[in-house]
Design an enzyme around this catalytic site. Structure first.
Site: not given
Length: 350
Positions: A108, A112, A170, A172-173, A208, A237
């Site tokens: 994915n 966010f 994450s 993805n940021t 996390k 994560n």
């Protein structure tokens, strides 16, 4: 349960994000199985909270705090909503979620996507949690002060959440994982703990982490967490690694979850357990799709576990299967779950 399994299979006819939304709407409509009371042997006492069982829903499923009470009704011991950012943001363009069916994994790159603090807080006020609800907080992609975003999350959700999770892992940021570096992590935790001290109650704070931290970074990172009085770490994560992945979609950008993550995340968990001497409670997540893998996380060092991708492939039957396996293990070993935590850490860390 049979009808639920049929519905779960039907979701695979839809693209992953549409299927996810369909599952949320079904839960909102009350279409879900209902669990019997938990066996007392599954209870876990951790950072001042009593968990009826050690199996929770990981952040990412209930991003905007829409279905936590139905998830409690299904029988989860705790639910983690989020990641929730201060301001609403759409996340990355679709498509941004990809099933790796042969590998039982998912990639994915949501980024966010969030309706923001105000929308989630309104839902929590309208529908008080009937169980232990954690809130996973993050920073907006375009924020000029990411630490301030986390402080805002503590102030907003600290009064209403069972615990808070600081998500700095994450992939993805852009730049978010830089906050895991010891100097930046220390500055972030200084601010977060100062914000917590201003609350009327001492809400547990969890962090996390990513499974992609270098081995040499484990010791200073764990020391930073313990020095700042963090209550627990969630490990882990998603990963940027594609080791062992065979699906043609392996080249998609984003974080990998599910079965291909299991060994990597469990080894990382074990190394963190050993580094802290078991003094920092850990929550294991990544690749749990059976009672055996849930038990392996516990034996590697997890006091609690969380699911997400495993539910995509195994459906609602995964939760009772895990609970049954954990009870059976307490009977076979003649030991409570707490005595099993970290029993195989040395093996997994090797």
């Amino acid at each position: 349960m049979s009808l639920w399994r049929a519905a779960q299979a039907g979701l695979f006819l839809l693209d992953p994000e549409t299927a996810h939304e369909a599952s949320l709407r079904a839960l909102e409509a009350g279409v879900h199985p209902r669990a019997a009371p938990d066996d007392p042997r599954l209870g876990v006492d951790l950072f001042g909270l009593r968990f009826p069982n050690p199996v929770g829903v990981a952040a990412g499923y209930d991003k905007d705090a829409r279905v936590y009470n139905p998830l409690f009704a299904i029988g989860f011991g705790f639910v983690e909503a989020g990641t929730i950012t201060p301001k609403p943001q759409p996340g990355n363009p679709r498509p941004r979620s990809f099933r790796l069916i042969a590998d039982r994994g998912v990639i994915n790159r949501f980024g966010f996507n969030s309706e923001g603090h105000a929308a989630a807080l309104k839902r929590l006020a309208a529908h008080p949690p009937r169980g232990l609800l954690g809130v996973n907080i993050g920073a907006n992609k375009t924020s000029g002060d990411r630490i301030a975003d986390y402080v805002a999350g503590v102030a907003t959700f600290g009064p209403v959440a069972a615990y808070l999770t600081i998500n700095i892992s994450s992939p993805n940021t852009p730049g978010l994982r830089d906050l895991q570096a010891p100097d930046q992590l220390a500055a972030l935790l200084d601010a977060v703990m100062d914000a917590r001290a201003k609350l009327a109650r001492k809400v547990p704070v969890l962090v996390k982490l990513a499974p992609d931290l270098h081995d040499d970074d484990i010791a200073p990172t764990m020391r930073c967490l313990t020095d700042h009085g963090v209550d627990s770490a969630i490990l882990t994560n998603t990963t940027l690694s594609r080791e062992g992945v065979t699906d043609r979609r392996r080249g998609e950008t984003g974080g990998l979850s599910g079965r291909p993550l299991f060994a990597r995340s469990t080894q990382f968990l074990a190394r963190c357990f050993i580094e802290t001497g078991g003094r920092l409670p850990l929550i294991g997540v990544g690749g749990i799709d059976s009672g055996e893998t849930a038990l392996a996380k516990i034996r590697a060092g997890a006091s609690l576990v969380q699911l997400y991708t495993g539910l995509v492939y195994e459906g609602a039957g995964l939760l009772p299967a895990i609970k049954a396996a954990l009870v059976a293990e307490t009977v076979a070993s003649r030991a409570p779950l707490a005595a099993l935590v970290g029993a195989d850490a040395e093996k997994w860390a090797a």
